[in-house]
Motif scaffolding. Structure first.
Motif, PDB file in Angstrom:
ATOM      1  N   ASP A   1       0.948  -1.178  -0.210  1.00 12.74           N
ATOM      2  CA  ASP A   1       0.102   0.147   0.240  1.00 12.74           C
ATOM      3  C   ASP A   1       1.030   1.060   0.078  1.00 12.74           C
ATOM      4  O   ASP A   1       1.445   1.842   0.703  1.00 12.74           O
ATOM      5  CB  ASP A   1      -0.761   0.270   1.269  1.00 12.74           C
ATOM      6  N   CYS A   2       0.267   2.215  -0.468  1.00 12.88           N
ATOM      7  CA  CYS A   2       1.299   3.508  -0.801  1.00 12.88           C
ATOM      8  C   CYS A   2       0.200   4.559  -0.699  1.00 12.88           C
ATOM      9  O   CYS A   2      -1.330   4.974  -0.945  1.00 12.88           O
ATOM     10  CB  CYS A   2       2.104   3.387  -1.776  1.00 12.88           C
ATOM     11  N   SER A   3       0.813   5.933  -0.723  1.00 13.21           N
ATOM     12  CA  SER A   3       0.084   7.084  -0.964  1.00 13.21           C
ATOM     13  C   SER A   3       0.186   7.513  -2.245  1.00 13.21           C
ATOM     14  O   SER A   3       1.741   7.744  -2.913  1.00 13.21           O
ATOM     15  CB  SER A   3      -0.488   7.541   0.574  1.00 13.21           C
ATOM     16  N   ASP A   4      -0.387   9.118  -2.785  1.00 14.42           N
ATOM     17  CA  ASP A   4      -0.139   9.900  -4.213  1.00 14.42           C
ATOM     18  C   ASP A   4       0.716  10.473  -3.506  1.00 14.42           C
ATOM     19  O   ASP A   4       1.170  11.226  -3.942  1.00 14.42           O
ATOM     20  CB  ASP A   4      -1.063  10.379  -4.271  1.00 14.42           C
ATOM     21  N   ILE A   5       1.129  10.894  -2.231  1.00 14.07           N
ATOM     22  CA  ILE A   5       2.412  11.349  -1.828  1.00 14.07           C
ATOM     23  C   ILE A   5       3.926  10.820  -2.203  1.00 14.07           C
ATOM     24  O   ILE A   5       4.693  11.556  -1.005  1.00 14.07           O
ATOM     25  CB  ILE A   5       2.303  12.875  -0.823  1.00 14.07           C
ATOM     26  N   ASP A   6       3.819   9.623  -1.626  1.00 22.64           N
ATOM     27  CA  ASP A   6       4.860   9.049  -1.395  1.00 22.64           C
ATOM     28  C   ASP A   6       6.171   8.805  -2.462  1.00 22.64           C
ATOM     29  O   ASP A   6       5.537   8.654  -3.176  1.00 22.64           O
ATOM     30  CB  ASP A   6       4.537   7.058  -0.831  1.00 22.64           C
ATOM     31  N   ASP A   7       7.480   8.416  -2.250  1.00 19.32           N
ATOM     32  CA  ASP A   7       8.108   8.510  -2.661  1.00 19.32           C
ATOM     33  C   ASP A   7       8.624   6.877  -2.737  1.00 19.32           C
ATOM     34  O   ASP A   7       8.935   5.764  -1.965  1.00 19.32           O
ATOM     35  CB  ASP A   7       9.281   9.293  -2.996  1.00 19.32           C
TER      36      ASP A   7
ATOM     37  N   MET B   1      19.749   2.404  -9.027  1.00 17.92           N
ATOM     38  CA  MET B   1      18.677   2.593  -8.190  1.00 17.92           C
ATOM     39  C   MET B   1      17.916   4.578  -8.466  1.00 17.92           C
ATOM     40  O   MET B   1      18.593   5.218  -9.763  1.00 17.92           O
ATOM     41  CB  MET B   1      19.282   2.866  -7.102  1.00 17.92           C
ATOM     42  N   MET B   2      16.660   4.408  -7.912  1.00 20.20           N
ATOM     43  CA  MET B   2      16.643   5.462  -8.980  1.00 20.20           C
ATOM     44  C   MET B   2      14.989   5.581  -7.747  1.00 20.20           C
ATOM     45  O   MET B   2      14.093   4.517  -7.418  1.00 20.20           O
ATOM     46  CB  MET B   2      15.669   5.366 -10.396  1.00 20.20           C
ATOM     47  N   VAL B   3      14.417   7.357  -7.109  1.00 27.19           N
ATOM     48  CA  VAL B   3      13.118   7.284  -6.957  1.00 27.19           C
ATOM     49  C   VAL B   3      12.957   8.358  -7.453  1.00 27.19           C
ATOM     50  O   VAL B   3      13.171   9.340  -7.978  1.00 27.19           O
ATOM     51  CB  VAL B   3      14.454   8.007  -5.098  1.00 27.19           C
ATOM     52  N   THR B   4      11.525   7.770  -7.439  1.00 21.28           N
ATOM     53  CA  THR B   4      10.750   8.363  -8.045  1.00 21.28           C
ATOM     54  C   THR B   4       9.456   8.707  -7.191  1.00 21.28           C
ATOM     55  O   THR B   4       8.976   7.949  -6.441  1.00 21.28           O
ATOM     56  CB  THR B   4      10.362   7.768  -9.775  1.00 21.28           C
ATOM     57  N   LYS B   5       8.290   9.398  -7.606  1.00 24.61           N
ATOM     58  CA  LYS B   5       6.761   9.840  -7.378  1.00 24.61           C
ATOM     59  C   LYS B   5       5.986   9.063  -7.422  1.00 24.61           C
ATOM     60  O   LYS B   5       5.693   8.014  -8.964  1.00 24.61           O
ATOM     61  CB  LYS B   5       6.453  11.201  -7.535  1.00 24.61           C
ATOM     62  N   VAL B   6       5.045   8.088  -6.461  1.00 26.25           N
ATOM     63  CA  VAL B   6       4.309   7.607  -7.140  1.00 26.25           C
ATOM     64  C   VAL B   6       3.115   8.095  -8.032  1.00 26.25           C
ATOM     65  O   VAL B   6       2.767   8.915  -8.190  1.00 26.25           O
ATOM     66  CB  VAL B   6       3.842   7.123  -5.465  1.00 26.25           C
ATOM     67  N   ASP B   7       2.852   6.922  -9.375  1.00 25.59           N
ATOM     68  CA  ASP B   7       2.116   7.559 -10.126  1.00 25.59           C
ATOM     69  C   ASP B   7       1.543   5.993 -11.437  1.00 25.59           C
ATOM     70  O   ASP B   7       1.295   5.385 -10.511  1.00 25.59           O
ATOM     71  CB  ASP B   7       3.174   7.722 -11.595  1.00 25.59           C
TER      72      ASP B   7
END
Length: 870
Positions: free
Chosen positions: A516-522, A532-538
């Motif tokens: 589970d995640c939220s729309d403001i998570d990375d 390695m990459m860090v990205t916004k939930v989409d």
């Protein structure tokens, strides 16, 4: 004929496109400037002299015109105000309601609306008002008021009212003009008076806003109310029970309706989870927020602050009118000017009263001379008015040397107007008493003028005494801890991954479910290629083929350690490394290998608490290699930066890597501090160190109300105001308490252990008169009993009691042993008896290899690691 008309029409159409230029410079320069000046000076911005906008000043003046001590219909007051204010009745009525709701200058009767719920006032024909006693005291004095003609020239209205109080700061004010605005926040009545007194005494002072809706506020960046300042305000939220929160105070600028709407909107968006909301607000705010079972109340409180109107930010802007010009000034300077203006008005008032008393003394003295010396008989033979005047003047001359000014013709005229009846009943003694009384009053006023500052201090002190009752501060001043939205948001969206194709997102429902995640998570993602990459939930994001790990990224997370073995190039040697990821740039690819083409990750694990597993490395049979299998313990590997090359594993091809043994944490126990300023736990070293905590360790909390509980320490926790003990819990360490049993009206001692972890329990009786006197978590606590003196008996000496010897450890629900039968005045907790704590000793901390590199020594050498996520 028709052809001629058509030709004319065509010719006209051809002539129309010719442009005509109209210059509007004059309009902008004159008309618009006049309009802007009018709005600034006559509508939106209050004057610094009295704190009123023109409409407010005219309302107060009209109310004074109509004042007879009784209530007047607001509609009547509005109509009367229209004689001075050249605008509609609606604007006047709205302005009057705003003044009335501030409960300072106007006594109201009827439904004047509710600032808590946002309900509007009843129509002006149904509600009534009169000037309050305070308003009459500090706002009006026609003798020291400067007057001007009203807009139609028919009446006189005040230029400014002689307000002898920092009214603008007490009421606050805001308005939007052309090209500028003002927002002056309301301040506390009593604190303003205290600050005025300090200013008069030459002392420094600080004033902070106080809101009628109460709430909690952080004024750290108030900036004295000037442009650029910011005030954070919060509602007061407490936990009613494990599934119910109660909001009892509102942040300034919100109402119960707008607050509930914002909570429902956040619930609809999935930011928080709410089961039901009840609004029980009447005279006091009470909003019940019912939560689904299993939801953390502490996290929900933080979520309410993060995603709803339970927390808002106010930007003050101190702008006032002085000498028909806007002036940007801070609240400290506003108070200084208001206080100085009050002193000047008091001086004018005293000087006018002094002049009046001196005039009364002068005429009373003349009257006595005129009657006592029978000068009125000198005019009996006079036949003309000049002759009468001269006769009286001549008769007065021998007796007026002690007068303070010359006798004028007007004075003599007044003497001739004295009635015969008054002359016949004139009493010399009473006349002298009147003169003496006037001399005392004159002396008193001269003393006040000579000691004007002391007189002003006494004036403010009187205002505080007469009107300060019930006006104590409502808004609690506190420093806020920033709420990390990612830690408190409800994760209501499901995240999926397609490992082979290299996609992650919330719309890939046919693929592998991650969590589970939220729309403001990375989201942090690792691939087989060592990227390695860090990205916004989409909904769908391409990362790279061969995804091996996906998780929610926590910024500044130093405890999640990644263990990795990778091959350098297609056939190069293999390396092992351990690293943490604390800060990166979003959507940027980071190569965790040496960057050679064909590099690949051979083993990868993510360990939330720095666990270091043992693995077995198996090589392919090639040439004369003798050792084809051996074990590697990751705890032997230093934690370095993510860009470090790592340690050599082997230069030969690896067949496979197997997990041999799961590891334990290689990180030290987490140190936790308590910051008393913001009443929150933290791991950043702010405040008092509570202790070092492992995953299973608990926090012991005891409240003055006799409630005890053990909890897992989290930085999102909230604490009750009556908390008296907070420390690391030692399970076999007894708690000692002395309490007054309200039912039996005796003091009892009890010692007990916590029987149920995580459960909130009461350890004193629930009688309303029961009271916890002292509580201790020492092994051998000592208490001192101070006995009360009984009638006819000597006071007993104080008694020291060893609580460990006094009573054995019993159950938490036990009554305990009676402390004494004698009357007790006080019970004090003394220093405990020194003892070597028999608590269980924890296993020795595992040595941390290079953990300090996570904090910067290795990481800082990597240029990429210096970038930040946001």
């Amino acid at each position: 004929m028709a052809e001629d008309e058509n030709d004319d029409l065509i010719n006209n159409q051809e002539e129309e496109p010719q442009e005509t230029i109209t210059r509007v410079t004059g309009m902008y320069k004159d008309w618009f400037l006049d309009y802007a000046s009018y709005v600034i000076l006559e509508r939106a911005v209050p004057a610094i002299e009295d704190g009123f906008k023109p409409v407010q000043r005219r309302i107060m003046h009209s109310m004074k015109d109509l004042d007879d001590g009784r209530y007047n219909k607001v509609a009547n007051i509005v109509g009367h105000t229209m004689q001075y204010h050249p605008h509609g009745d609606a604007s006047i009525a709205d302005a009057m309601v705003q003044i009335g709701q501030k409960d300072l200058l106007i006594d109201t009767q009827g439904n004047w609306g509710n600032i808590l719920t946002g309900d509007r006032a009843a129509a002006s024909r149904y509600i009534e008002a009169r000037i309050s006693k305070f308003g009459l005291d500090v706002v009006f004095n026609p003798k020291i008021t400067e007057w001007q003609a009203s807009y139609d020239g028919r009446r006189k209205e005040p230029v400014n009212l002689p307000v002898m109080f920092p009214l603008l700061l007490a009421q606050g004010g805001e308005g939007i003009a052309v090209g500028l605005s003002t927002k002056i926040l309301p301040h506390n009545f009593i604190e303003l008076i205290d600050a005025s007194i300090k200013h008069l005494q030459g002392k420094r002072f600080t004033i902070l806003p106080d809101f009628p809706t109460a709430g909690i506020a952080d004024f750290s960046n108030y900036n004295d109310g000037l442009r650029g300042g910011k005030v954070r305000v919060r509602s007061k939220i407490s936990q009613l029970d494990k599934n119910t929160l109660v909001i009892t105070e509102l942040p300034f600028g919100t109402t119960t309706s707008s607050l509930i709407d914002s909570i429902l909107k956040a619930n609809d968006k999935g930011k928080i989870k709410v089961k039901k909301i009840e609004d029980n607000t009447a005279a006091e705010v009470e909003i019940l927020v019912h939560l689904p079972s299993g939801l953390s109340p502490d996290k929900t409180i933080d979520a309410l602050y993060a995603f709803t109107s339970c927390e808002s930010s106010i930007s003050p802007l101190g702008c006032v009118i002085e000498d028909n010009k806007p002036l940007f000034v801070g609240v400290t300077e506003m108070l200084r000017r208001s206080t100085d203006n009050t002193v000047d008005l008091l001086k004018q008032e005293l000087e006018i009263r002094l002049g009046e008393f001196e005039e009364q003394w002068h005429f009373a003295s003349l009257e006595r001379i005129f009657i006592e010396n029978r000068i009125y008989r000198d005019i009996e033979e006079e036949e003309t008015w000049p002759g009468v005047i001269n006769a009286i003047d001549k008769g007065l001359q021998p007796h007026i040397k002690h007068l303070k000014r010359a006798v004028t013709e007007e004075d003599i005229t007044r003497l001739t107007e004295i009635r015969i009846k008054r002359i016949s009943k004139f009493d010399i003694d009473k006349a002298q008493q009147k003169i003496d009384a006037l001399e005392d009053q004159i002396a008193e006023i001269k003393h006040h003028l000579a000691n004007l500052i002391d007189y002003a201090v006494a004036y403010f002190t009187r205002l505080k005494k007469e009107y300060g009752e019930g006006r104590e501060r409502k808004t609690e001043i506190r420093v806020f801890d920033d709420v990390d939205a990612t830690k408190v948001v409800i994760r209501n969206t499901k995240l999926y991954v397609n490992r082979e194709e290299g996609f992650i997102g919330t719309s890939l429902r046919r693929d592998e479910y991650v969590g589970d995640c939220s729309d403001i998570d990375d989201i942090i993602v690792f691939t087989k290629a060592g990227i390695m990459m860090v990205t916004k939930v989409d909904t769908k994001t391409f990362i790279g083929k061969g995804i091996i790990h996906v998780a929610i990224f926590k910024k500044k997370d130093k405890r999640t350690i990644y263990n990795m073995i990778y091959r350098d190039g297609k056939s190069g040697p293999s390396y092992i490394k351990r690293f943490a990821v604390t800060a990166v740039t979003r959507d940027r690819e980071y190569d965790l290998t040496n960057g050679n083409k064909g590099s690949a990750s051979l083993y990868f694990s993510a360990n939330p608490n720095g666990e270091a597993e043992v693995i077995s490395v198996l090589l392919r049979q090639a040439g004369s290699i003798k050792k084809l299998k051996w074990d590697i313990d990751f705890s032997d590997i230093l934690i370095k930066g993510r860009a470090s090359k790592g340690n050599l594993v082997t230069k030969y091809p690896i067949k496979r890597i197997e997990l041999k043994e799961k590891g334990v944490s290689t990180l030290k126990p987490r140190k936790i501090w308590f910051d008393d300023t913001v009443q929150r736990l933290n791991v950043d070293g702010r405040g008092e160190l509570i202790g070092e905590f492992r995953g299973e360790d608990k926090l012991l909390i005891i409240n003055q109300s006799g409630v005890i509980k053990t909890v897992t320490p989290e930085v999102t926790m909230h604490f009750d105001d009556d908390m008296i003990v907070m420390e690391k819990w030692v399970p076999n360490k007894p708690i000692s308490a002395v309490y007054f049993n309200g039912e039996k009206e005796m003091y009892y001692v009890k010692r007990f252990l916590i029987e149920q972890e995580g459960k909130e329990e009461h350890f004193i009786s629930d009688h309303p008169n029961s009271l916890l006197e002292i509580v201790s978590t020492d092994w051998k606590p000592m208490a001192e009993i101070v006995f009360a003196k009984e009638r006819g008996k000597d006071r007993k000496d104080n008694l020291e009691v060893n609580l460990e010897e006094f009573i054995a450890i019993k159950g938490i629900s036990a009554l305990g042993n009676q402390l004494t039968k004698d009357k007790v005045n006080q019970i004090n907790l003394l220093d405990p008896i020194p003892v070597e704590s028999p608590e269980e000793v924890n296993a020795e901390d595992i040595e941390v290899n290079g953990e300090e590199t996570v904090d910067g020594s290795e990481e800082a050498s990597d240029d990429e690691s210096q970038t930040t996520l946001f």
